[in-house]
Scaffold this motif. Structure first.
Motif, mmCIF file in Angstrom:
data_model
loop_
_atom_site.group_PDB
_atom_site.id
_atom_site.type_symbol
_atom_site.label_atom_id
_atom_site.label_comp_id
_atom_site.label_asym_id
_atom_site.label_seq_id
_atom_site.Cartn_x
_atom_site.Cartn_y
_atom_site.Cartn_z
ATOM 1 N N SER A 48 0.841 -1.196 0.000
ATOM 2 C CA SER A 48 0.000 0.000 0.000
ATOM 3 C C SER A 48 0.874 1.243 0.000
ATOM 4 O O SER A 48 1.802 1.362 0.798
ATOM 5 C CB SER A 48 -0.906 -0.009 1.233
ATOM 6 N N GLY A 49 0.592 2.181 -0.900
ATOM 7 C CA GLY A 49 1.354 3.421 -0.953
ATOM 8 C C GLY A 49 1.590 3.870 -2.375
ATOM 9 O O GLY A 49 1.314 3.144 -3.330
ATOM 10 N N ASP A 50 2.086 5.103 -2.534
ATOM 11 C CA ASP A 50 2.392 5.664 -3.857
ATOM 12 C C ASP A 50 3.902 5.689 -4.107
ATOM 13 O O ASP A 50 4.360 5.360 -5.192
ATOM 14 C CB ASP A 50 1.825 7.081 -3.979
ATOM 15 N N PHE A 51 4.641 6.119 -3.085
ATOM 16 C CA PHE A 51 6.095 6.213 -3.209
ATOM 17 C C PHE A 51 6.764 5.589 -1.986
ATOM 18 O O PHE A 51 6.230 5.647 -0.874
ATOM 19 C CB PHE A 51 6.547 7.672 -3.357
ATOM 20 N N THR A 52 7.923 5.005 -2.200
ATOM 21 C CA THR A 52 8.652 4.312 -1.129
ATOM 22 C C THR A 52 10.004 4.973 -0.912
ATOM 23 O O THR A 52 10.769 5.187 -1.864
ATOM 24 C CB THR A 52 8.852 2.834 -1.478
ATOM 25 N N VAL A 53 10.278 5.309 0.342
ATOM 26 C CA VAL A 53 11.579 5.865 0.737
ATOM 27 C C VAL A 53 12.399 4.744 1.377
ATOM 28 O O VAL A 53 11.931 4.066 2.296
ATOM 29 C CB VAL A 53 11.402 7.031 1.729
ATOM 30 N N ILE A 54 13.614 4.554 0.879
ATOM 31 C CA ILE A 54 14.506 3.534 1.450
ATOM 32 C C ILE A 54 15.195 4.142 2.672
ATOM 33 O O ILE A 54 15.882 5.157 2.587
ATOM 34 C CB ILE A 54 15.536 3.078 0.400
ATOM 35 N N VAL A 55 15.008 3.499 3.832
ATOM 36 C CA VAL A 55 15.369 4.074 5.124
ATOM 37 C C VAL A 55 16.808 3.752 5.547
ATOM 38 O O VAL A 55 17.425 4.506 6.319
ATOM 39 C CB VAL A 55 14.375 3.575 6.207
ATOM 40 N N PHE A 56 17.376 2.671 5.064
ATOM 41 C CA PHE A 56 18.670 2.188 5.562
ATOM 42 C C PHE A 56 19.775 3.248 5.628
ATOM 43 O O PHE A 56 20.554 3.267 6.591
ATOM 44 C CB PHE A 56 19.144 0.995 4.722
ATOM 45 N N PRO A 57 19.892 4.184 4.656
ATOM 46 C CA PRO A 57 20.972 5.171 4.732
ATOM 47 C C PRO A 57 20.877 6.124 5.930
ATOM 48 O O PRO A 57 21.843 6.838 6.226
ATOM 49 C CB PRO A 57 20.825 5.953 3.416
ATOM 50 N N PHE A 58 19.716 6.147 6.632
ATOM 51 C CA PHE A 58 19.518 7.103 7.713
ATOM 52 C C PHE A 58 19.765 6.496 9.094
ATOM 53 O O PHE A 58 19.657 7.185 10.109
ATOM 54 C CB PHE A 58 18.091 7.668 7.683
ATOM 55 N N LEU A 59 20.042 5.209 9.168
ATOM 56 C CA LEU A 59 20.109 4.512 10.455
ATOM 57 C C LEU A 59 21.252 5.017 11.333
ATOM 58 O O LEU A 59 21.127 5.091 12.569
ATOM 59 C CB LEU A 59 20.249 3.001 10.237
ATOM 60 N N LYS A 60 22.365 5.385 10.719
ATOM 61 C CA LYS A 60 23.506 5.888 11.495
ATOM 62 C C LYS A 60 23.125 7.185 12.188
ATOM 63 O O LYS A 60 23.505 7.431 13.349
ATOM 64 C CB LYS A 60 24.699 6.108 10.570
ATOM 65 N N ALA A 61 22.350 8.032 11.497
ATOM 66 C CA ALA A 61 21.927 9.319 12.079
ATOM 67 C C ALA A 61 20.861 9.112 13.149
ATOM 68 O O ALA A 61 20.856 9.775 14.180
ATOM 69 C CB ALA A 61 21.422 10.247 10.988
ATOM 70 N N SER A 62 19.917 8.181 12.908
ATOM 71 C CA SER A 62 18.807 7.996 13.845
ATOM 72 C C SER A 62 19.183 7.175 15.063
ATOM 73 O O SER A 62 18.571 7.286 16.118
ATOM 74 C CB SER A 62 17.641 7.312 13.139
#
Length: 481
Positions: A48-62
């Motif tokens: 379900s959804g229109d666009f998908t953001v890949i989250v893995f590159p942000f894990l170091k920051a979060s």
């Protein structure tokens, strides 16, 4: 520091999402990211959804897991940007749903911008000729023609929007044995009936006699086989077929009576075609007729023969040797001097080039059953000196079939274009009445709106399928509102 999320309908939506994700990351984790760090793709059909953001590159920051990081970003976007309707997280993938208000607002804004996204053609713009429709005058337009016409017309609009000058053209197959079958059947069983006297649309009336011929012809074959003939012998010697072949010979020899019937019945069909084209919303800048092109084709073949591009066999037939191009030998003129389809296409090309010598590209919108034909035609036109011949484009598309198999015009097992459009318009009208959304409109207004909705549904149903793929048409699905 709090950065403001932005949505601008003038921008590409993926670029907008990328900017807003960067803002969310800054506010959530006080970390700067660049556009190259943001990976956005269309959401896969199974989610379900229109666009998908890949989250893995942000894990170091979060400093969090992928699911929690995705939820943080999704919630932030939803709370701070009204265009984000909702979100869900599947492992390290954040699926965003864009609100209906955003899409409607974007479309309304585009609608008020004259020439939005269009490149205006100039005098120096390439001239592209696009051929589509190509009906036979022995039957009405059917579902297969609907796909062809909608693809061809859409392609013309796309090419025009990209700055090309476009000529929309049609070649009507108005001669040959199939035409004589309808004419002969009308002569035998028609009793002088006309569209006016019968109240039947002209192309439908002629098509009825094409089906009648086939029905009676099969009966004759059956009777002759019962008398001891093989099926092949019966097909060749059946009185109806020999009479149709004789009629064709008379037509080719200019017999006045046969030509009078031919002209009359073709005029009925053209009037019927024009009505269907208007309902579909398609048109043409120039219409060619096979009866006018086949002789031109014979002349071009004779010209190619004189130049050594083709050769003649002992029986007098003319051939093109394409073995050097990895193909075979192709018949261009029969031993008796009569033309074949390839010859007719060469003649049509010649007339088009005479009318529009500045053609830069020729696009043929024809089903994939003719892939080999256009491969050969391209080589032959190049040999004959047409500058666009070698680079002609065959816009090949898949066939339309019914759940029970292929459509067959001579057996009457087709989905008629007019019947389909009428059925969808009626369904649209009845649905609007059931829902009560047009209660404040007059019946005429409801009919007009219903027609637009029906045609929109039909066009969507046809055009949503990849043109390269065959499609199975289920009439019930097409009018399921």
């Amino acid at each position: 520091m709090h950065l403001v999320l932005k949505f601008n309908t003038q921008m590409n939506i993926e670029s907008q999402l990328s900017e807003n994700v960067i803002i969310a990351l800054k506010n959530l984790y006080n970390t700067d990211f660049e556009a190259k760090d943001i990976q956005i793709q269309k959401t896969k059909k199974e989610f379900s959804g229109d666009f998908t953001v890949i989250v893995f590159p942000f894990l170091k920051a979060s400093k969090k897991g992928p699911e929690q990081t995705g939820s943080d970003i999704g919630e932030y976007l939803k709370q701070n940007q009204k265009e984000i309707y909702g979100y869900n997280v599947i492992k390290g993938f954040l699926n965003l749903t864009i609100s209906a208000d955003y899409w409607l607002g974007t479309l309304n804004e585009i609608n008020h911008i004259a020439g939005f996204g269009l490149v205006t053609p100039t005098e120096s713009s390439p001239l592209v000729m696009i051929e589509y429709s190509s009906p036979n005058t022995n039957k009405p337009l059917h579902l297969g023609h609907i796909r062809n016409n909608l693809l061809g017309y859409s392609l013309s609009k796309i090419m025009q929007a990209n700055g090309n000058k476009v000529i929309k053209t049609n070649i009507v197959n108005d001669r040959g044995i199939h035409i004589c079958k309808s004419m002969l059947a009308w002569q035998i069983w028609g009793n002088g009936v006309t569209p006016e006297s019968s109240g039947i649309k002209g192309d439908h009336l002629v098509g009825d006699y094409y089906v009648k011929f086939d029905k009676e012809y099969k009966t004759e074959i059956k009777d002759l086989m019962a008398q001891g003939m093989t099926e092949e012998e019966a097909k060749a010697k059946a009185p109806l077929m020999t009479s149709a072949q004789e009629m064709l010979r008379k037509w080719e020899n200019g017999d006045a009576e046969v030509h009078a019937i031919w002209s009359m019945m073709n005029s009925w069909v053209y009037a019927g075609f024009a009505e269907t084209y208007k309902r579909l919303g398609v048109d043409f800048d120039k219409i060619y007729y096979e009866s006018e092109t086949y002789l031109e084709g014979k002349e071009k073949v004779e010209e190619g023969l004189a130049k050594g591009a083709f050769y003649k066999r002992e029986d007098g037939s003319v051939w093109a040797d394409l073995t050097g191009e990895g193909l075979d030998e192709k018949l261009l003129l029969r031993a008796d001097g009569t033309s074949v389809y390839m010859t007719q296409d060469i003649g049509t090309a010649k007339l088009r080039y005479d009318d529009y010598p500045q053609i830069n590209k020729m696009i043929y919108v024809v089903g994939n059953e003719q892939n080999y034909h256009f491969q050969v035609l391209s080589i032959l036109l190049d040999k004959l000196g047409f500058k666009w011949g070698k680079e002609l484009v065959h816009f090949s598309y898949g066939m339309v079939e019914l759940p029970e198999g292929k459509m067959k015009s001579r057996e009457g097992t087709v989905v008629d274009a007019d019947d389909l459009i009428a059925e969808m318009e009626q369904t649209s009208f009845e649905t609007s009445q059931e829902l009560g959304k047009l209660d404040n409109c007059t019946e005429e207004e409801v009919r007009n709106i219903s027609q637009k909705i029906a045609l929109g549904a039909l066009k969507y149903f046809i055009l949503k399928v990849d043109p390269r793929k065959n499609m199975t048409f289920n009439p019930k699905e097409s009018i399921d509102f």
